[in-house]
Design a protein around this motif. Structure first.
Motif, PDB file in Angstrom:
ATOM      1  N   VAL A   1       9.466  72.746  10.630  1.00 27.25           N
ATOM      2  CA  VAL A   1       9.277  71.317  10.346  1.00 27.25           C
ATOM      3  C   VAL A   1       8.759  71.163   8.924  1.00 27.25           C
ATOM      4  N   VAL A   2       9.403  70.278   8.160  1.00 25.54           N
ATOM      5  CA  VAL A   2       9.004  70.034   6.782  1.00 25.54           C
ATOM      6  C   VAL A   2       8.872  68.534   6.555  1.00 25.54           C
ATOM      7  N   LEU A   3       8.118  68.197   5.510  1.00 30.11           N
ATOM      8  CA  LEU A   3       7.941  66.797   5.128  1.00 30.11           C
ATOM      9  C   LEU A   3       8.986  66.432   4.088  1.00 30.11           C
ATOM     10  N   GLY A   4       9.638  65.299   4.262  1.00 31.87           N
ATOM     11  CA  GLY A   4      10.691  64.888   3.340  1.00 31.87           C
ATOM     12  C   GLY A   4      10.607  63.418   2.985  1.00 31.87           C
ATOM     13  N   THR A   5      11.366  63.046   1.935  1.00 28.88           N
ATOM     14  CA  THR A   5      11.423  61.663   1.475  1.00 28.88           C
ATOM     15  C   THR A   5      12.878  61.214   1.443  1.00 28.88           C
TER      16      THR A   5
ATOM     17  N   LEU B   1      13.105  66.392  17.596  1.00 28.69           N
ATOM     18  CA  LEU B   1      11.653  66.206  17.599  1.00 28.69           C
ATOM     19  C   LEU B   1      11.211  65.074  18.520  1.00 28.69           C
ATOM     20  N   GLU B   2      12.135  64.354  19.142  1.00 24.15           N
ATOM     21  CA  GLU B   2      11.782  63.226  20.005  1.00 24.15           C
ATOM     22  C   GLU B   2      11.165  63.728  21.316  1.00 24.15           C
ATOM     23  N   PRO B   3       9.965  63.274  21.659  1.00 29.50           N
ATOM     24  CA  PRO B   3       9.390  63.622  22.970  1.00 29.50           C
ATOM     25  C   PRO B   3      10.254  63.098  24.121  1.00 29.50           C
TER      26      PRO B   3
ATOM     27  N   ALA C   1       8.967  71.103  17.848  1.00 33.06           N
ATOM     28  CA  ALA C   1       9.681  72.166  17.136  1.00 33.06           C
ATOM     29  C   ALA C   1       9.369  73.529  17.736  1.00 33.06           C
ATOM     30  N   GLN C   2       8.115  73.739  18.126  1.00 38.61           N
ATOM     31  CA  GLN C   2       7.747  74.999  18.759  1.00 38.61           C
ATOM     32  C   GLN C   2       8.498  75.196  20.074  1.00 38.61           C
ATOM     33  N   THR C   3       8.593  74.105  20.847  1.00 41.03           N
ATOM     34  CA  THR C   3       9.343  74.167  22.104  1.00 41.03           C
ATOM     35  C   THR C   3      10.817  74.478  21.838  1.00 41.03           C
TER      36      THR C   3
END
Length: 414
Positions: free
Chosen positions: A261-265, A329-331, A351-353
């Motif tokens: 998982v990364v942060l993006g714009t 990433l949606e629960p 993401a870990q799951t």
């Protein structure tokens, strides 16, 4: 009458004023003017005495300077010349000297370098970057700095100094060091031509060929943008500084594990998805990978400039393409549309799951293969994990670069 005249002549009169002295006194009897001489005496004031004393001192000093100017002076002309020679220094071009700035203006600065005359620092020589006033480079009266002599003014024989020349040498040394360390740096694009773009790194202008740029952007599209770069060639003697954006991107992408998982714009929106900047790398968030629910209009979910968390689905190192997802990433399905904040809060957990499911699937596939190779000694654990894992597996999960890109698997996801 004679007696009366004798009485008048014997009278004592007070001192006459200057106006009365200038006019002849009239005769009392004949009507004719008679010349009279009157002598007057008066005392000087203290101010007049002081002025008279100063005048005498001045006249005495003037006479002494005119007739014997060096009388009583122990420091001779020869001593003065010897002192200049003692404190003189090498003023050849290229010599480094220490000086103190004592005046600045729009043209630069005046520097005291303990020489026979002051030296000047032009504004264009004050910094390796372009500035309008020396104060922009931190130069102010009282600053003590080391300068290098680059010339001499013919008009008054004063020296011309430079800080830019020193910074220029340091910039080349810094670039050589960064190349040796194989470091990724940021460079701002300031120009371009048909062969590539010009980027500023460490104050130096380097060339980035289009063959070394990971995107298909034109030079005009890259102006004023910052690119991650690596050094290809650093040659100060030939003034050659060649950089590569493709090498920097490959290095950055190598650190992106599948499922991380990364942060993006959000950079821009297209009908087929959104382009996301993830630390200098452009990734595609395909419309089918935004949410489990169907997204008919991307602008209802994302806008340029939005910051979000995305997961790496795949990347093509050779072409510099990265496929992203928020759908994974949606629960619960549709959270990216209804509650994106919850998606970003749970991103690492989801993401870990996802990585665990992929690892288990990979392990099951390996177990099926090992049924025909019992001599390998590998077995499947109760958690569905095959062990021991090979040492080249990344810590965050398996490198699934062979999985088709997100835009290709979109045709099968719906």
């Amino acid at each position: 009458m004679a007696a009366l005249l004798n009485q008048f002549c014997g009278l004592r009169c007070p001192p006459a004023s200057s106006s009365s002295l200038s006019k002849p006194a009239p005769s009392l009897f004949t009507g004719k003017r008679v010349s009279t001489v009157v002598s007057a005496y008066y005392a000087l004031t203290s101010e007049q005495k002081e002025r008279l004393k100063l005048k005498e001192v001045f006249e005495e000093a003037y006479e002494r300077c005119r007739t014997a100017p060096m009388e009583g002076v122990s420091f001779t002309v020869e001593d003065f010349t010897a002192a200049l020679d003692k404190y003189d220094f090498d003023s050849e071009i290229g010599t480094k000297v220490k000086g103190t700035v004592f005046m600045t203006d729009n043209g630069g600065a005046v520097v005291d370098i303990i020489a026979k005359s002051s030296a000047s620092l032009p504004v264009q020589e004050a910094c390796i970057h372009r500035i309008k006033h020396v104060s922009e480079a931190g130069i102010y009266p009282g600053l003590v700095e080391e300068f290098v002599i680059i010339g001499e003014k013919p008009s008054d024989d004063s020296l011309i100094l430079s800080l830019r020349a020193i910074q220029y040498d340091l910039a080349w040394e810094r670039c050589r060091q960064l190349q040796a360390e194989d470091v990724v740096v940021k460079g701002k694009v300031v120009g371009g031509n048909k062969g590539g773009v010009v980027a500023v790194v460490e104050g130096l202008r380097g060339f980035v060929p289009f063959s070394q740029i990971s995107t298909k952007s034109t030079a005009e599209e890259l102006i004023d943008k910052e690119l991650p770069l690596k050094f290809v060639e650093v040659d100060e003697e030939q003034s050659r500084l060649v950089l590569s954006n493709r090498k920097a991107m490959a290095d950055s992408q190598a650190q992106l594990g599948i499922g991380s998982v990364v942060l993006g714009t959000v950079q821009s929106l297209k009908p087929y998805g959104a382009f996301i900047d993830i630390g200098g790398i452009n990734g595609l968030l395909h419309v089918s990978q935004i949410s489990h629910d169907r997204v008919s209009d991307i602008s209802t979910v994302l806008q340029p400039g939005d910051t979000l968390k995305v997961m790496i689905l795949s990347h093509d190192r050779e072409r510099g393409r990265v496929s992203l997802s928020t759908k994974k990433l949606e629960p619960t399905p549709g959270d990216m549309i209804r509650n994106p904040k919850l998606v970003f809060e749970k991103a690492d957990e989801m993401a870990q799951t996802f990585r665990q499911r992929i690892a288990q699937a990979e392990a099951m596939a390996r177990a099926d293969m090992l049924r025909f190779q019992p001599e390998s000694g590998l077995s499947l654990s109760s958690d569905g994990i095959l062990g021991p894992l090979t040492p080249d597996l990344p810590a965050e999960g398996l490198d699934l670069s062979d999985i088709p890109p997100a835009e290709e698997e979109a045709a099968y996801s719906e």
